[in-house]
Design an enzyme around this catalytic site. Structure first.
Site, mmCIF file in Angstrom:
data_model
loop_
_atom_site.group_PDB
_atom_site.id
_atom_site.type_symbol
_atom_site.label_atom_id
_atom_site.label_comp_id
_atom_site.label_asym_id
_atom_site.label_seq_id
_atom_site.Cartn_x
_atom_site.Cartn_y
_atom_site.Cartn_z
ATOM 1 N N CYS A 196 -9.883 1.506 -11.562
ATOM 2 C CA CYS A 196 -8.854 1.229 -10.261
ATOM 3 C C CYS A 196 -9.502 0.500 -9.124
ATOM 4 C CB CYS A 196 -9.145 2.972 -10.542
ATOM 5 S SG CYS A 196 -10.261 3.581 -10.302
ATOM 6 N N GLU A 224 -5.327 10.567 -8.379
ATOM 7 C CA GLU A 224 -6.971 9.584 -8.286
ATOM 8 C C GLU A 224 -5.783 7.883 -9.073
ATOM 9 O OE1 GLU A 224 -8.197 6.925 -8.981
ATOM 10 O OE2 GLU A 224 -8.992 7.501 -9.961
#
Length: 459
Positions: free
Chosen positions: A264, A230
Site C-alpha cells: 500500500c 488503512e
C-alpha cells in the site's frame, strides 16, 4: 461445504484447502474470544507485555518455517519474508516495552483541588480483516496493539494466505497467549459481515482497497462500531530540482518494487521536475530494465511473481488502458509467458489525468512517471490524488523538505530522501481515501480503548 484454497503463485500449484466455517462455529468462536478477553483484560500491562516478549521470541524461533510458508502462499522473496518475521518480533518487543507507559493512567488535578484520572480501558473483541501482501506483519500490526490494550482479537485473513494466519495463531498460543484470545475465522464475505454485526464485536479494522473500506465502514457505522481503515494509495515521490538524481532513481526503484510492487505504501507515482527529468529517466529506466524476475526462493532473483492470477490480469488491463489514453511504455508492460504470475518491472511516462496510471492504485511493479514544471508544480501534482497514505521528497535542502512535508504534503506519512515501510514507534495511516485511524506507536495502542474519565472527590 465450500473451501478456501491457497495456490503457489510461482508454480500455480495448489498448496492446501480449508473448510469454510459455519455461522454456528463462528458464533462459538466469538463467544470463546469474549470469554478469554474477560480474564485477559484484568492482567496488568506488564503481565501482557511479558507474553508479547515471548511471542517475539517464538517468531524468531519459527522464522524460517513461517517465511517459507509466506513465500509459498504469496510469492514474496524469501529474504523479504524473513525480514517480515523479524519486523513482527520487533513490533512485539517495542509494544511490550512501551505499552505500560502509553496506556498508563493519566492523573489530572483541577484548580479547585478536585482530581481526575483518565484510564485507557479495553473495549472487548476487535475484528481485523487483513490482506495477503504481508501475511504476518498485517496481522501483527493490529493484533499486538489490541492485545497489549487488553482486548480479544478476531482475524479474517485473505484466502490466499490462510495457512500463514493459522501459523501465527499457533505462534501466539505456543508463546503463552491464552487460548481463544486470538482467533482465526475461516469465513466468506457474507459471514464476515455478520461478524461485524455481532453484539460482542466492539471494533473493526480493515486493511484493503478504498472500495472495501467504504463497504466495511458503512456496515460498521450502521452498527455503531469503532473502525480503523488503512486503505489503498497512489503514493507520490517528488524529485525536486536540487535532488541527488542518481540516489533518487535508485531509491525510487526500490520503493516501487519492494514486495514485488504490492504494498500500500510503495512508491507509485514519480513526479520529476523538468530540470532533472531526463537525467532521472536515464537512471530509472535502465535500473528497472535490469530487474531479474525469478524464483522467489532464489538469492539471484530481484523480484518474484504477483500473488494471484487475477491481480496480474487487473494490472495488465490498467497498463493497457493507460496506454490507450496516452501513456507511453518505456520498459516492460506485458505479461511474460510461462508458469507463474510474473510481471516485469514497468515504466510508464506521459502519465496524465484520466489514465488508471494517474488516477488509481496500480498494485504491482508498474511505475507512473509524471513531469512537473518546477518544484511548486511537483507539490501540486503530488496532492492531485484521492489518496493520501504516504509519499516522498528528494532534495538536498532538508529544511525545505521538512516544511513541504509538514505544511503542504497531504498524506499521513512522508519519507525524505529515502523509502520506508513501517516503524513500530511511528504512527502508520493516511488521509482522504486512504482511510483514517492510526496503527503503531502509542496511537495504535489507543485506537481500540475506552478513554474513560474518572472524577475523584474527597469523601
Amino acid at each position: 461445504m465450500s473451501q478456501l484454497e491457497t495456490i503457489n503463485p510461482a508454480t500455480e500449484e495448489p498448496i492446501q484447502s480449508y473448510d469454510v466455517q459455519s455461522w454456528d462455529e463462528v458464533k462459538s468462536s466469538i463467544e470463546r474470544c469474549q470469554s478469554a478477553f474477560e480474564d485477559w483484560r484484568l492482567n496488568s500491562h506488564e503481565e501482557r507485555g511479558e507474553v508479547l516478549k515471548a511471542i517475539a521470541a517464538k517468531f524468531r524461533e519459527k522464522k524460517e518455517n513461517l517465511a517459507q510458508l509466506m513465500t509459498r502462499e504469496v510469492g514474496k522473496l524469501l529474504r523479504d519474508s524473513r525480514d517480515e518475521v523479524e519486523l513482527c518480533a520487533a513490533i512485539c518487543e517495542w509494544t511490550a516495552e512501551n505499552g505500560p507507559k502509553e496506556l498508563a493512567d493519566d492523573e489530572r488535578e483541577y484548580p479547585d483541588g478536585r482530581k481526575g484520572v483518565v484510564t485507557y480501558s479495553p473495549i472487548g473483541v476487535v475484528y481485523g480483516i487483513q490482506p495477503w501482501n504481508f501475511p504476518a506483519y498485517q496481522v501483527v500490526r493490529y493484533s499486538i496493539a489490541s492485545l497489549m490494550a487488553g482486548n480479544g482479537v478476531l482475524l479474517k485473513h485473505a484466502e490466499n494466505c490462510t495457512g500463514s494466519g493459522l501459523a501465527i495463531k499457533d505462534i501466539y498460543e505456543e508463546a503463552g497467549l491464552p487460548e481463544d484470545l486470538f482467533t482465526v475465522l475461516l469465513v466468506d464475505h457474507d459471514t464476515s459481515n455478520k461478524v461485524i454485526e455481532h453484539d460482542l464485536v466492539r471494533g473493526v479494522t480493515l486493511t484493503g482497497s478504498d472500495g472495501a473500506g467504504r463497504a466495511i465502514g458503512e456496515l460498521a457505522a450502521q452498527n455503531i462500531k469503532k473502525t480503523v481503515l488503512e486503505l489503498g494509495s497512489n503514493d507520490a515521490y517528488m524529485v525536486l530540482e536540487d535532488a541527488d538524481v542518481a540516489h533518487a532513481a535508485k531509491t525510487c526503484i526500490q520503493g516501487r518494487l519492494y514486495n514485488n510492487g504490492q504494498t500500500c505504501i510503495n512508491a507509485k507515482r514519480f513526479i520529476v521536475t523538468e530540470a532533472v527529468y531526463d537525467e532521472f529517466m536515464e537512471h530509472f529506466v535502465s535500473g528497472m530494465e535490469a530487474i531479474k524476475l525469478g524464483d522467489p526462493t532464489s538469492d539471484d532473483s530481484d523480484m518474484g511473481p504477483m500473488a494471484r492470477k487475477d491481480l496480474r490480469e487487473t494490472l495488465q488491463k490498467q497498463v493497457d488502458q493507460s496506454v490507450e489514453r496516452g501513456a507511453k511504455i518505456r520498459c516492460g508492460g506485458e505479461m511474460r509467458e510461462g508458469t507463474g504470475y510474473y510481471y516485469p518491472a514497468t515504466v510508464l511516462e506521459d502519465v496524465a489525468p484520466g489514465q488508471p496510471a494517474y488516477d488509481d492504485e496500480l498494485f504491482g511493479p508498474v511505475a507512473s512517471v509524471i513531469r512537473a514544471k518546477d518544484d511548486e508544480d511537483a507539490i501540486r501534482l503530488a496532492n492531485d490524488s484521492r489518496y493520501g497514505l504516504g509519499g516522498g521528497i528528494f532534495t538536498k535542502d532538508l529544511e525545505k523538505a521538512k516544511r513541504i512535508a509538514s505544511q503542504h504534503f497531504d498524506t499521513g506519512m512522508v519519507f525524505i530522501n529515502g523509502f520506508g515501510l513501517a516503524n513500530p514507534n511511528m504512527p502508520f495511516g493516511g488521509v482522504k481515501n486512504s482511510g483514517y485511524g492510526r496503527e503503531h506507536g502509542g496511537s495504535g495502542m489507543r485506537e481500540f480503548v475506552n478513554e474513560k474519565s474518572i472524577f475523584v472527590n474527597d469523601a
